[in-house]
Design a protein around this motif. Structure first.
Motif, PDB file in Angstrom:
ATOM      1  N   TYR A  28       0.820  -1.216   0.000  1.00  0.00           N
ATOM      2  CA  TYR A  28       0.000   0.000   0.000  1.00  0.00           C
ATOM      3  C   TYR A  28       0.855   1.267   0.000  1.00  0.00           C
ATOM      4  CZ  TYR A  28      -3.904  -3.118   0.580  1.00  0.00           C
ATOM      5  OH  TYR A  28      -4.834  -4.110   0.368  1.00  0.00           O
ATOM      6  N   PHE A  29       2.094   1.180   0.491  1.00  0.00           N
ATOM      7  CA  PHE A  29       3.012   2.306   0.325  1.00  0.00           C
ATOM      8  C   PHE A  29       3.371   2.489  -1.152  1.00  0.00           C
ATOM      9  CE2 PHE A  29       4.442   1.802   4.911  1.00  0.00           C
ATOM     10  CZ  PHE A  29       4.033   3.073   5.308  1.00  0.00           C
ATOM     11  N   LEU A  30       3.489   1.380  -1.864  1.00  0.00           N
ATOM     12  CA  LEU A  30       3.872   1.436  -3.279  1.00  0.00           C
ATOM     13  C   LEU A  30       2.727   1.851  -4.199  1.00  0.00           C
ATOM     14  CD1 LEU A  30       6.040  -1.812  -3.617  1.00  0.00           C
ATOM     15  CD2 LEU A  30       6.857   0.542  -3.818  1.00  0.00           C
ATOM     16  N   THR A  31       1.493   1.734  -3.734  1.00  0.00           N
ATOM     17  CA  THR A  31       0.335   1.968  -4.606  1.00  0.00           C
ATOM     18  C   THR A  31       0.332   3.333  -5.278  1.00  0.00           C
ATOM     19  OG1 THR A  31      -1.029   0.378  -3.399  1.00  0.00           O
ATOM     20  CG2 THR A  31      -2.178   2.040  -4.698  1.00  0.00           C
ATOM     21  N   PRO A  32       0.571   4.459  -4.557  1.00  0.00           N
ATOM     22  CA  PRO A  32       0.550   5.751  -5.256  1.00  0.00           C
ATOM     23  C   PRO A  32       1.564   5.830  -6.395  1.00  0.00           C
ATOM     24  CG  PRO A  32       0.552   6.071  -2.878  1.00  0.00           C
ATOM     25  CD  PRO A  32       0.832   4.629  -3.114  1.00  0.00           C
ATOM     26  N   LEU A  33       2.715   5.193  -6.197  1.00  0.00           N
ATOM     27  CA  LEU A  33       3.741   5.217  -7.237  1.00  0.00           C
ATOM     28  C   LEU A  33       3.343   4.314  -8.406  1.00  0.00           C
ATOM     29  CD1 LEU A  33       6.879   5.140  -4.911  1.00  0.00           C
ATOM     30  CD2 LEU A  33       5.527   7.090  -5.697  1.00  0.00           C
ATOM     31  N   CYS A  34       2.650   3.224  -8.109  1.00  0.00           N
ATOM     32  CA  CYS A  34       2.110   2.385  -9.186  1.00  0.00           C
ATOM     33  C   CYS A  34       1.046   3.133  -9.967  1.00  0.00           C
ATOM     34  CB  CYS A  34       1.515   1.100  -8.602  1.00  0.00           C
ATOM     35  SG  CYS A  34       2.730  -0.148  -8.171  1.00  0.00           S
TER      36      CYS A  34
ATOM     37  N   ALA B  85      10.432   9.542  -7.819  1.00  0.00           N
ATOM     38  CA  ALA B  85       9.730   8.708  -6.842  1.00  0.00           C
ATOM     39  C   ALA B  85       9.588   7.271  -7.341  1.00  0.00           C
ATOM     40  CB  ALA B  85       8.354   9.307  -6.553  1.00  0.00           C
ATOM     41  N   ILE B  86       9.229   7.113  -8.623  1.00  0.00           N
ATOM     42  CA  ILE B  86       9.127   5.773  -9.202  1.00  0.00           C
ATOM     43  C   ILE B  86      10.488   5.084  -9.183  1.00  0.00           C
ATOM     44  CG2 ILE B  86       8.666   4.500 -11.338  1.00  0.00           C
ATOM     45  CD1 ILE B  86       6.569   6.629 -12.008  1.00  0.00           C
ATOM     46  N   GLY B  87      11.543   5.842  -9.482  1.00  0.00           N
ATOM     47  CA  GLY B  87      12.897   5.290  -9.435  1.00  0.00           C
ATOM     48  C   GLY B  87      13.254   4.800  -8.045  1.00  0.00           C
ATOM     49  N   CYS B  88      12.888   5.566  -7.015  1.00  0.00           N
ATOM     50  CA  CYS B  88      13.157   5.154  -5.635  1.00  0.00           C
ATOM     51  C   CYS B  88      12.437   3.845  -5.309  1.00  0.00           C
ATOM     52  CB  CYS B  88      12.722   6.240  -4.659  1.00  0.00           C
ATOM     53  SG  CYS B  88      13.804   7.677  -4.594  1.00  0.00           S
ATOM     54  N   ALA B  89      11.190   3.719  -5.769  1.00  0.00           N
ATOM     55  CA  ALA B  89      10.441   2.489  -5.528  1.00  0.00           C
ATOM     56  C   ALA B  89      11.139   1.298  -6.177  1.00  0.00           C
ATOM     57  CB  ALA B  89       9.021   2.633  -6.059  1.00  0.00           C
TER      58      ALA B  89
ATOM     59  N   ILE C 131      12.082   3.671  -0.365  1.00  0.00           N
ATOM     60  CA  ILE C 131      10.705   3.814  -0.847  1.00  0.00           C
ATOM     61  C   ILE C 131      10.023   4.993  -0.150  1.00  0.00           C
ATOM     62  CG2 ILE C 131       8.427   2.700  -0.862  1.00  0.00           C
ATOM     63  CD1 ILE C 131      10.039   0.024  -1.276  1.00  0.00           C
ATOM     64  N   TRP C 132      10.278   5.169   1.137  1.00  0.00           N
ATOM     65  CA  TRP C 132       9.694   6.307   1.857  1.00  0.00           C
ATOM     66  C   TRP C 132      10.212   7.640   1.307  1.00  0.00           C
ATOM     67  CZ3 TRP C 132      10.692   3.457   7.086  1.00  0.00           C
ATOM     68  CH2 TRP C 132       9.608   2.616   7.362  1.00  0.00           C
ATOM     69  N   ILE C 133      11.481   7.652   0.909  1.00  0.00           N
ATOM     70  CA  ILE C 133      12.014   8.865   0.266  1.00  0.00           C
ATOM     71  C   ILE C 133      11.247   9.144  -1.021  1.00  0.00           C
ATOM     72  CG2 ILE C 133      14.021   9.825  -0.949  1.00  0.00           C
ATOM     73  CD1 ILE C 133      15.774   8.383   1.149  1.00  0.00           C
ATOM     74  N   GLY C 134      10.975   8.091  -1.779  1.00  0.00           N
ATOM     75  CA  GLY C 134      10.181   8.246  -2.998  1.00  0.00           C
ATOM     76  C   GLY C 134       8.800   8.810  -2.705  1.00  0.00           C
ATOM     77  N   LEU C 135       8.181   8.348  -1.612  1.00  0.00           N
ATOM     78  CA  LEU C 135       6.861   8.858  -1.248  1.00  0.00           C
ATOM     79  C   LEU C 135       6.929  10.318  -0.822  1.00  0.00           C
ATOM     80  CD1 LEU C 135       5.378   5.814   0.712  1.00  0.00           C
ATOM     81  CD2 LEU C 135       4.684   6.659  -1.534  1.00  0.00           C
ATOM     82  N   LEU C 136       8.012  10.712  -0.160  1.00  0.00           N
ATOM     83  CA  LEU C 136       8.190  12.121   0.200  1.00  0.00           C
ATOM     84  C   LEU C 136       8.284  12.990  -1.062  1.00  0.00           C
ATOM     85  CD1 LEU C 136      10.685  11.946   3.219  1.00  0.00           C
ATOM     86  CD2 LEU C 136       8.304  12.743   3.263  1.00  0.00           C
ATOM     87  N   LEU C 137       9.038  12.508  -2.048  1.00  0.00           N
ATOM     88  CA  LEU C 137       9.148  13.246  -3.310  1.00  0.00           C
ATOM     89  C   LEU C 137       7.796  13.334  -4.011  1.00  0.00           C
ATOM     90  CD1 LEU C 137      12.488  11.711  -4.683  1.00  0.00           C
ATOM     91  CD2 LEU C 137      12.165  13.982  -3.668  1.00  0.00           C
ATOM     92  N   TYR C 138       7.076  12.242  -4.010  1.00  0.00           N
ATOM     93  CA  TYR C 138       5.753  12.206  -4.637  1.00  0.00           C
ATOM     94  C   TYR C 138       4.803  13.186  -3.953  1.00  0.00           C
ATOM     95  CZ  TYR C 138       1.096  10.312  -5.681  1.00  0.00           C
ATOM     96  OH  TYR C 138      -0.217  10.165  -6.019  1.00  0.00           O
TER      97      TYR C 138
END
Length: 306
Positions: A110-116, A136-140, A280-287
């Motif tokens: 569910y953390f990955l869902t927004p990036l998906c 953000a996608i790259g971080c994931a 992945i959390w860094i990616g979510l922060l960027l997103y």
């Protein structure tokens, strides 16, 4: 509506949405009480009893007629059927993962869902992600790679959860139904299969009903409101808060799941997993930052244009 009433409405909406996400977050505790029952049977019960609850709510709202929009043509029925299958696979993977001791990996899904969502928008809708969204996608991707390289473990549970939920959300964009009527229509399509399976399991003596204790019977029969109440809280809140606020609140559910897996059920969380989650959390922060900045630019342009 006055500014004070608008603020109160937004406040109630925010609290409602937050309550819905927190309820989704603590659901693993509910499923853990039923860990000795097969996940496929639990999901079948969830489908049947949630339908009973949903139809009851629609009848109380005098909105049963809205279901007709879900059965107007073969194309609409097909889209709803695909949505129902995706949702069932999502639920099944989640419940199996929780009861097999993978709550933390479920939370990762569910953390990955927004990036998906961003990735699917690019691949299917031909949307153009902004630079921070690409980052953000790259971080994931890097985070998933760290899990694979350091642990030798591909997080398939997280990938299936994120992929099915994001694709389900994509299909819901094409639906003319609201969240409550949409879920009801999707559930109706699988009802014959679900009822047939439950009757067969009962006939062969493999079903849970009649052979588990009273507490587990109560939990099984509660699957309807356990499923539907968070959805109703979310739907109420989504109509009253800004999309950016809703985007932040959505992280409550996987965060609560993660904390439950770590501190209540003491699941493994070593250095490799910490590094992967951190990336992945860094990616979510960027997103999230990209969402804030985009909304701010839109607001400033609107103000300047007026």
């Amino acid at each position: 509506m006055s500014s004070n009433e608008t603020a109160q409405n937004a406040s109630r909406g925010g609290l409602s949405a937050a309550a819905g996400f927190i309820a989704w977050g603590i659901v693993p505790i509910y499923w853990k009480q039923l860990h000795d029952i097969a996940a496929i049977e639990l999901i079948t019960h969830r489908l049947v009893w949630s339908l009973v609850f949903l139809v009851g709510v629609l009848a109380w709202q005098k909105n049963l007629g809205t279901l007709r929009a879900g059965f107007t043509s073969p194309r609409v029925i097909g889209l709803n059927l695909i949505s129902s299958v995706l949702l069932t696979v999502n639920w099944l993977t989640y419940v199996w993962g929780v009861n097999q001791g993978f709550i933390i990996e479920c939370s990762l899904g569910y953390f990955l869902t927004p990036l998906c969502n961003v990735a699917l928008g690019y691949l299917i809708l031909h949307e153009r992600p902004r630079p921070l969204q690409w980052a953000a996608i790259g971080c994931a991707a890097v985070g998933v790679g760290v899990l694979l390289l350091k642990l030798g473990h591909f997080p398939w549970i997280a990938i299936v959860i994120a992929g099915t939920w994001a694709t389900y959300g994509l299909l819901k964009k094409k639906s003319a139904l609201g969240p409550l009527a949409g879920l009801t229509a999707e559930t109706l399509l699988l009802l014959p299969l679900a009822v047939g399976a439950l009757l067969w399991w009962h006939h062969t003596g493999q079903g849970a009903l009649g052979r588990v204790n009273a507490w587990q019977h109560t939990l099984i029969l509660s699957a309807g409101w356990i499923t539907a109440i968070p959805l109703l809280l979310f739907a109420y809140g989504a109509q009253r808060v800004r999309l950016t606020t809703l985007g932040l609140l959505q992280y409550l559910a996987p965060t609560v799941q993660f904390l439950i897996g770590l501190f209540v059920y003491h699941e493994a969380f070593d250095t490799g997993r910490l590094q992967a989650f951190a990336i992945i959390w860094i990616g979510l922060l960027l997103y999230t930052a990209d969402g804030f900045w985009t909304q701010r630019r839109t607001f400033l342009k609107t103000v300047a244009g007026s």
